[in-house]
Design an enzyme around this catalytic site. Structure first.
Site, PDB file in Angstrom:
ATOM      1  N   ASP A  88      -6.936  22.372   8.994  1.00 31.89           N
ATOM      2  CA  ASP A  88      -6.049  21.905  10.135  1.00 31.89           C
ATOM      3  C   ASP A  88      -4.939  20.804   9.360  1.00 31.89           C
ATOM      4  OD1 ASP A  88      -7.810  19.915  10.039  1.00 31.89           O
ATOM      5  OD2 ASP A  88      -8.453  20.330  12.000  1.00 31.89           O
ATOM      6  N   ASN A 142     -15.599  15.006  21.014  1.00 32.46           N
ATOM      7  CA  ASN A 142     -15.648  15.687  22.117  1.00 32.46           C
ATOM      8  C   ASN A 142     -16.098  17.203  22.004  1.00 32.46           C
ATOM      9  OD1 ASN A 142     -13.521  16.683  20.688  1.00 32.46           O
ATOM     10  ND2 ASN A 142     -11.795  16.211  22.160  1.00 32.46           N
ATOM     11  N   HIS A 148     -15.063  19.021  19.587  1.00 27.69           N
ATOM     12  CA  HIS A 148     -14.092  20.097  18.987  1.00 27.69           C
ATOM     13  C   HIS A 148     -14.444  20.451  17.333  1.00 27.69           C
ATOM     14  CE1 HIS A 148     -11.148  16.765  17.231  1.00 27.69           C
ATOM     15  NE2 HIS A 148     -12.099  16.798  16.338  1.00 27.69           N
ATOM     16  N   GLU A 206      -9.899  21.949  20.772  1.00 30.99           N
ATOM     17  CA  GLU A 206     -10.370  20.782  21.669  1.00 30.99           C
ATOM     18  C   GLU A 206     -11.049  21.708  22.951  1.00 30.99           C
ATOM     19  OE1 GLU A 206     -10.095  18.005  20.904  1.00 30.99           O
ATOM     20  OE2 GLU A 206      -7.892  17.302  20.319  1.00 30.99           O
TER      21      GLU A 206
HETATM   22  P1  PGA Z   1     -14.402  12.709  11.547  1.00 32.33           P
HETATM   23  O1  PGA Z   1     -13.728  13.679  12.095  1.00 32.33           O
HETATM   24  O2  PGA Z   1     -15.135  13.186  10.223  1.00 32.33           O
HETATM   25  O3  PGA Z   1     -13.382  11.813  10.936  1.00 32.33           O
HETATM   26  O4  PGA Z   1     -15.404  12.071  12.126  1.00 32.33           O
HETATM   27  C1  PGA Z   1     -14.535  14.850  12.582  1.00 32.33           C
HETATM   28  C2  PGA Z   1     -13.455  16.008  13.541  1.00 32.33           C
HETATM   29  O5  PGA Z   1     -12.814  15.258  14.311  1.00 32.33           O
HETATM   30  O6  PGA Z   1     -13.636  17.076  13.719  1.00 32.33           O
END
Ligand code: PGA
Length: 241
Positions: free
Chosen positions: A66, A134, A136, A141
């Site tokens: 992404d 959450n 995702h 999302e």
């Molecule tokens: P993070 O993000 O590794 O910074 O916790 C993970 C994500 O949001 O997929």
């Protein structure tokens, strides 16, 4: 789906070994890569292995999950820049073979061209995922369609809050992103998800033991034939077996 619960360091070592073994077996592998705090130590291990002459990225192709809409690759918080700083600048990868969704020129009409590029490269051999608080994966999302190809999404407020730590203020966190869709993710031949820290424990519990549901996008991974989750002790606290 295999769920491995261990210390953070051992999770990182085992996940790194999976990537290393693939590159030794298939030097022209196609990798799917993630940004965020979780994969940083794994990239550090891969750099160490490259420097030790154990692996090479010369023939590797990569596709990142992404990118933020509106940030070009030079922006300090862009995911292109993250990949340069955390991995690409330190290994022998051909930058022309590295792909991060384009946060500036992608439109709703052309976003799925990214899927065509992945297909043209032969598909992703091994895809690395983190997980949001959450649930995702990528920036898919809760409520995201399981059929989606790469597309533009509106980020949830909780995701923007979680990522605000990288920006001067929450107001600077982009409101949209380009992300591989869940269908894109599910096309990868093999998937590793890493989750570290208590903040991820509910998302992990939902993904591992809750219903397969768009409410917890990571739960879809239970429908994939080759997924390994490396979950550290903190992120495993809410798994009830
Ligand atoms: P993070 O993000 O590794 O910074 O916790 C993970 C994500 O949001 O997929």
């Amino acid at each position: 789906m295999q769920v491995i619960i261990d210390s953070t360091a051992k999770c990182v070592n085992q996940a790194a070994e999976r990537f290393s073994a693939l590159l030794r077996r298939k030097p022209d592998a196609v990798l799917g890569l993630a940004t965020g705090s979780t994969p940083e130590a794994l990239y550090g291990k891969l750099i160490e292995q490259y420097k030790a002459g154990i692996i090479s990225f010369k023939k590797v192709t990569t596709f990142n999950l992404d990118e933020y809409v509106g940030l070009n690759g030079d922006h300090p918080q862009s995911y292109r820049r993250f990949m340069q700083e955390k991995l690409f600048d330190h290994v022998d990868i051909d930058l022309k073979q590295t792909h991060v969704p384009d946060g500036v020129h992608t439109t709703p009409e052309n976003a799925a061209d990214y899927d065509k590029m992945i297909e043209a490269a032969g598909g992703i051999d091994l895809l690395l995922l983190g997980i949001g608080n959450n649930g995702h994966i990528g920036f898919n999302e809760p409520g995201s369609s399981f059929d989606a190809l790469t597309h533009i999404v509106d980020l949830n407020e909780s995701t923007r809050q979680a990522n605000a730590r990288f920006f001067a203020s929450i107001n600077e966190v982009p409101k949209q992103a380009v992300t591989m869709g869940i269908h894109t993710i599910m096309q990868a031949r093999s998937i590793i998800l890493m989750a570290f820290g208590a903040g991820k424990s509910q998302a992990i519990a939902g993904a591992v033991t809750g219903p397969v549901s768009a409410d917890v996008p990571a739960s879809v991974l239970r429908l994939h034939p080759d997924v390994t989750m490396f979950v550290d002790d903190g992120a495993a606290t809410d798994i009830k077996v």
